[in-house]
Design an enzyme around this catalytic site. Structure first.
Site, PDB file in Angstrom:
ATOM      1  N   ALA A  60     -10.234 -14.572  -3.627  1.00 26.83           N
ATOM      2  CA  ALA A  60      -9.656 -13.778  -4.721  1.00 26.83           C
ATOM      3  C   ALA A  60      -8.268 -14.258  -5.116  1.00 26.83           C
ATOM      4  O   ALA A  60      -7.428 -13.460  -5.522  1.00 26.83           O
ATOM      5  CB  ALA A  60      -9.597 -12.309  -4.313  1.00 26.83           C
ATOM      6  N   GLY A 117      -6.904 -20.912  -8.227  1.00 20.51           N
ATOM      7  CA  GLY A 117      -7.752 -22.038  -7.867  1.00 20.51           C
ATOM      8  C   GLY A 117      -7.205 -22.931  -6.779  1.00 20.51           C
ATOM      9  O   GLY A 117      -7.921 -23.316  -5.850  1.00 20.51           O
ATOM     10  N   LYS A 164     -15.308 -13.693   0.069  1.00 19.78           N
ATOM     11  CA  LYS A 164     -14.724 -12.943  -1.060  1.00 19.78           C
ATOM     12  C   LYS A 164     -13.361 -13.500  -1.471  1.00 19.78           C
ATOM     13  O   LYS A 164     -12.349 -12.799  -1.517  1.00 19.78           O
ATOM     14  CB  LYS A 164     -14.606 -11.451  -0.744  1.00 19.78           C
ATOM     15  CG  LYS A 164     -15.937 -10.748  -0.471  1.00 19.78           C
ATOM     16  CD  LYS A 164     -15.739  -9.249  -0.280  1.00 19.78           C
ATOM     17  CE  LYS A 164     -17.051  -8.518  -0.078  1.00 19.78           C
ATOM     18  NZ  LYS A 164     -17.618  -8.726   1.287  1.00 19.78           N
TER      19      LYS A 164
END
Length: 267
Positions: free
Chosen positions: A96, A99, A94
């Site tokens: 988050a 980049g 996950k």
């Protein structure tokens, strides 16, 4: 519209080599079951996967909760089990962040996820740069193809992942047709009219329980497959207290496969 094509039909036209491999594996093993193995010791982790391996297409890991993790002691035996039982690996990380940060998180650190996990996932909260960063890390870390799932919806009570957030996440997924293979979601995410064939994986699936007292809400196998799920994700239903992983693995495998056969008109 819920897809009624077979996994083999979808594999033949999919742009992602990861999705192609997964669809073919599912058809060959006759399973759409993903085992979520969230335990804290390497020994228990590997023992459960050995028992569940014959019945699954994927194992979903949270590798950072294993107290005695080591690459040689945890990941290497996991890869051997994946080869032995013919399943793929999905690290439920996950991601988050921006980049550049996720690129380092995915490729480096203690876990080096991009080196061994076929599939990982990410939130859309930071925009499409997260897809670009993760793809770069995948290409730089492994010769094997990797795939990304976007978190479009969650199964927990009170989740904020719905409505406009879900729609924006779908738009982010469209930024890379080959690397983004689908979604963590509760239903079909569309895209067929635009040439996308997204794989939908759904957590919170149970044959017995309705919830866990901590916000998890369970739906039945038939409910989720009918509304567009391709892969059912099951954790405690397979190995919770008083459950035999071998018995439950076969039970959930059969339930998921029969629901798929009904959906495709093969049963």
């Amino acid at each position: 519209m819920v897809k009624t094509q077979t996994y083999t039909e979808r594999a033949s036209a999919h742009p992602s080599p990861v999705a192609q491999r997964l669809f073919k594996l599912m058809d060959n093993k006759k399973t759409n079951l993903c085992a979520s193995v969230d335990v804290k010791s390497t020994e228990e982790f590997l023992t459960l996967i050995e028992k569940l391996g014959p019945y699954i297409c994927l194992v979903k890991t949270h590798i950072d909760i294993i107290d005695d993790f080591s690459y040689e002691g945890t990941v290497v035996p996991l890869l051997a089990l994946a080869k032995k039982h013919n399943f793929m690996i999905f690290e439920d990380r996950k991601f988050a962040d921006i980049g550049n940060t996720v690129k380092s998180q995915y490729s480096g650190g203690v876990y080096k996820i991009a080196q061994w996990s076929d599939i990982t996932n990410a939130h859309g909260i930071t925009g499409s740069g997260i897809v670009k960063g993760l793809k770069e890390a995948a290409q730089e870390s492994s010769k094997e193809p990797r795939g990304l799932l976007m978190l479009a919806e969650l199964s927990s009570k009170g989740s904020l992942a719905y409505g406009e957030y879900t729609e924006k996440t779908i738009e982010i997924a469209k930024s890379d047709k080959e690397f983004v293979i689908g979604f963590i979601a509760q239903r079909d995410m569309g895209g067929t009219d635009e040439g996308f064939d997204w794989i939908v994986m759904t957590p919170g699936v149970g044959l017995d329980d309705k919830g866990d007292g901590l916000g998890q809400q369970y739906r039945t196998v038939d409910q989720v497959v009918t509304t567009g799920t391709d892969i059912i994700i099951v954790g405690r239903g397979l190995f919770g207290q008083g459950r035999d992983p071998t018995v439950e693995g076969k039970r959930y495998r059969d339930a998921g496969w029969n629901a798929y056969l009904k959906k495709t008109g093969s049963l």
